[in-house]
Write a protein that holds these residues in place. Structure first.
Motif, short mmCIF file in Angstrom:
data_model
loop_
_atom_site.label_atom_id
_atom_site.label_comp_id
_atom_site.label_asym_id
_atom_site.label_seq_id
_atom_site.Cartn_x
_atom_site.Cartn_y
_atom_site.Cartn_z
N ILE A 38 0.95 -1.16 -0.20
CA ILE A 38 -0.02 -0.08 -0.07
C ILE A 38 0.89 1.33 0.00
CG2 ILE A 38 -1.58 1.44 1.21
CD1 ILE A 38 -2.84 -1.38 2.47
N GLY A 39 1.84 1.45 0.62
CA GLY A 39 2.68 2.50 0.82
C GLY A 39 3.28 2.75 -0.54
N LEU A 40 3.77 1.91 -1.33
CA LEU A 40 4.57 2.06 -2.49
C LEU A 40 3.20 2.50 -3.40
CD1 LEU A 40 6.74 2.00 -4.37
CD2 LEU A 40 6.59 -0.11 -4.81
N ALA A 41 2.09 1.88 -3.46
CA ALA A 41 1.02 2.43 -4.27
C ALA A 41 0.78 3.85 -4.07
CB ALA A 41 -0.06 1.59 -4.16
N VAL A 42 0.92 4.36 -2.76
CA VAL A 42 0.41 5.65 -2.39
C VAL A 42 1.68 6.66 -3.07
CG1 VAL A 42 0.29 7.39 -0.43
CG2 VAL A 42 -0.66 5.20 -0.23
N ALA A 43 2.82 6.00 -2.75
CA ALA A 43 4.06 6.82 -3.24
C ALA A 43 3.76 7.16 -4.80
CB ALA A 43 5.30 6.52 -2.99
N ARG A 44 3.50 5.96 -5.51
CA ARG A 44 3.23 6.43 -6.97
C ARG A 44 2.28 7.17 -7.25
NH1 ARG A 44 3.12 0.16 -7.33
NH2 ARG A 44 5.00 -0.56 -7.70
N GLY A 45 1.12 7.17 -6.44
CA GLY A 45 0.00 8.23 -6.59
C GLY A 45 0.39 9.58 -6.51
N VAL A 46 1.20 9.94 -5.47
CA VAL A 46 1.83 11.27 -5.17
C VAL A 46 2.67 11.65 -6.26
CG1 VAL A 46 3.24 12.57 -3.49
CG2 VAL A 46 1.53 10.94 -2.75
N VAL A 47 3.65 10.90 -6.67
CA VAL A 47 4.57 11.20 -7.68
C VAL A 47 3.78 11.68 -9.06
CG1 VAL A 47 6.36 10.49 -9.29
CG2 VAL A 47 6.59 10.33 -6.76
N GLU A 48 2.69 10.77 -9.45
CA GLU A 48 2.00 10.95 -10.75
C GLU A 48 1.30 12.31 -10.63
OE1 GLU A 48 -0.36 7.34 -10.89
OE2 GLU A 48 1.51 6.07 -11.50
N GLU A 49 0.92 12.55 -9.29
CA GLU A 49 -0.04 13.85 -9.14
C GLU A 49 0.87 15.21 -8.84
OE1 GLU A 49 -4.00 13.65 -7.65
OE2 GLU A 49 -3.96 11.62 -7.59
N GLY A 50 2.21 14.79 -9.17
CA GLY A 50 2.82 16.21 -9.02
C GLY A 50 3.61 16.27 -7.77
N GLY A 51 3.78 15.60 -6.83
CA GLY A 51 4.16 15.60 -5.50
C GLY A 51 5.64 15.21 -5.28
N TRP A 52 6.09 15.41 -4.05
CA TRP A 52 7.34 14.98 -3.66
C TRP A 52 6.98 14.02 -2.58
CZ3 TRP A 52 12.13 16.39 -5.90
CH2 TRP A 52 11.91 17.78 -6.71
N VAL A 53 7.83 12.99 -2.64
CA VAL A 53 7.35 11.75 -1.81
C VAL A 53 8.74 11.29 -0.97
CG1 VAL A 53 7.50 9.81 -3.09
CG2 VAL A 53 5.96 9.70 -1.33
N VAL A 54 8.59 11.23 0.21
CA VAL A 54 9.69 10.62 1.26
C VAL A 54 9.26 9.25 1.67
CG1 VAL A 54 11.32 11.03 3.11
CG2 VAL A 54 9.97 12.84 1.97
N LEU A 55 9.91 8.31 1.30
CA LEU A 55 9.92 6.83 1.50
C LEU A 55 10.61 6.36 2.81
CD1 LEU A 55 10.52 5.33 -1.92
CD2 LEU A 55 8.26 5.81 -1.04
N ALA A 56 9.95 6.07 3.66
CA ALA A 56 10.20 5.51 4.90
C ALA A 56 10.10 4.16 5.26
CB ALA A 56 9.89 6.27 6.43
N ASP A 57 11.26 3.42 5.35
CA ASP A 57 11.25 2.00 5.55
C ASP A 57 12.24 1.40 5.94
OD1 ASP A 57 10.46 -1.15 4.80
OD2 ASP A 57 8.88 -0.26 3.84
N LEU A 58 12.32 0.19 6.74
CA LEU A 58 13.35 -0.64 7.25
C LEU A 58 14.19 -1.32 6.06
CD1 LEU A 58 12.71 -2.17 10.58
CD2 LEU A 58 14.66 -0.77 9.98
N ASP A 59 13.40 -1.57 5.19
CA ASP A 59 13.98 -2.40 3.87
C ASP A 59 14.91 -1.32 2.97
OD1 ASP A 59 14.61 -3.90 1.77
OD2 ASP A 59 12.66 -4.19 1.17
N ALA A 60 16.22 -1.33 3.04
CA ALA A 60 16.98 -0.40 2.52
C ALA A 60 17.15 -0.83 1.11
CB ALA A 60 18.38 -0.41 3.18
N GLU A 61 16.96 -2.10 0.60
CA GLU A 61 17.03 -2.47 -0.69
C GLU A 61 15.86 -2.19 -1.11
OE1 GLU A 61 17.63 -6.53 -3.36
OE2 GLU A 61 17.96 -6.80 -1.23
N GLY A 62 14.52 -2.12 -0.76
CA GLY A 62 13.30 -1.88 -1.16
C GLY A 62 13.19 -0.41 -1.55
N VAL A 63 13.66 0.40 -0.41
CA VAL A 63 13.72 1.78 -0.68
C VAL A 63 14.58 2.35 -1.92
CG1 VAL A 63 14.45 4.06 0.41
CG2 VAL A 63 13.19 2.46 1.68
N GLU A 64 15.56 1.74 -1.94
CA GLU A 64 16.48 2.12 -3.18
C GLU A 64 15.86 1.67 -4.55
OE1 GLU A 64 20.95 1.12 -4.86
OE2 GLU A 64 20.26 0.14 -2.88
N LYS A 65 15.02 0.63 -4.59
CA LYS A 65 14.46 -0.05 -5.80
C LYS A 65 13.23 0.80 -5.90
CE LYS A 65 12.01 -4.08 -7.72
NZ LYS A 65 11.71 -5.39 -7.54
N ALA A 66 12.41 1.26 -4.97
CA ALA A 66 11.20 2.22 -4.99
C ALA A 66 11.85 3.51 -5.66
CB ALA A 66 10.33 2.50 -3.88
#
Length: 252
Positions: A19-47
């Motif tokens: 869900i978090g990544l889906a929200v982040a996609r939506g924010v970016v698609e609608e012109g915003g800046w998104v900060v991803l917070a997660d313990l998964d460093a590899e996942g954050v880098e990929k996102a």
């Protein structure tokens, strides 16, 4: 597509997947800046790589207070503002009241409930400067209860109650900050999928055309979160939005 988040900054916990990544996609698609917070460093880098220059990442434990202090300092230094906080990070553990031990109870309370308290507590000073929104991810389990998920239900219930308290507080103080909770059920995320034995959930279960007889997709929940985080919901404060294909209604 609308640009509801143009010029705005949104922080999403658990932003590397589901869900978090889906929200982040939506924010970016609608012109915003998104900060991803997660313990998964590899996942954050990929996102980050997927979302492009409008996304940045932070790797920290959302149940750690110093992590939140550092995160807010970083957001302020990098962007100078915060317009929306999406408290999405959480874990699931099965067990009735008789089966759940204290260690499991405390772990879920720490990750699911403490993290939301800390996020709201430390983000509010930034949010109230120009106004904004908090959306906390709860669960249908907080409303109806799940007999085999005692600690999870309780942790999500704490989130719902805290959300109402924050909404009331911000209104009394005349902060232009809204706080609402979202209550999904049966969302096909990596966390949910891990609870099913292999082969139990048919591969097409999440993509059937009948929306009333399928698990929700992360995008289904993200659309509700994005609405509540946007100015489209500027008169909505303190609600519990169910996103469950009617599962709760049908169960009572």
């Amino acid at each position: 597509m609308s640009q509801r988040f143009e010029g705005k900054v949104t922080l999403v916990t658990g932003g590397a997947s589901g869900i978090g990544l889906a929200v982040a996609r939506g924010v970016v698609e609608e012109g915003g800046w998104v900060v991803l917070a997660d313990l998964d460093a590899e996942g954050v880098e990929k996102a980050q790589a997927e979302l492009g220059p409008q996304a940045s990442g932070m790797v920290f434990d959302v149940a750690d207070e110093q992590g939140w202090r550092d995160a807010m300092a970083c957001v302020e230094s990098r962007h100078g503002r915060l317009d929306a906080l999406i408290n999405n990070a959480g874990v699931l553990a099965e067990g009735s009241i008789e089966e759940t031990d204290l260690a499991t109870w405390q772990r879920l309370m720490r990750i699911n409930a403490d993290s939301v308290f800390l996020g709201c507590h430390h983000a509010l000073p930034l949010l109230k400067r120009q106004g904004g929104a908090i959306v906390n991810l709860s669960s249908i389990a907080a409303i109806g209860g799940k007999e085999d998920y005692a600690a999870y239900s309780a942790s999500k219930g704490a989130i719902a109650a805290l959300t109402r308290s924050i909404a009331s507080h911000c209104r009394r103080e005349r902060y232009r900050v809204r706080c609402n909770s979202v209550h999904p059920d049966g969302v096909m995320t990596p966390m949910t999928a891990a609870t099913y034995p292999a082969g139990v959930v048919p591969a097409d279960y999440t993509i059937r055309q009948d929306p009333m007889h399928r698990l929700c997709l992360p995008e289904d929940v993200a659309s509700g979160i994005l609405f509540l985080a946007s100015d489209d919901a500027q008169a909505i404060n303190g609600i519990e939005l169910r996103i469950d294909s009617g599962q709760f209604v049908m169960s009572i």
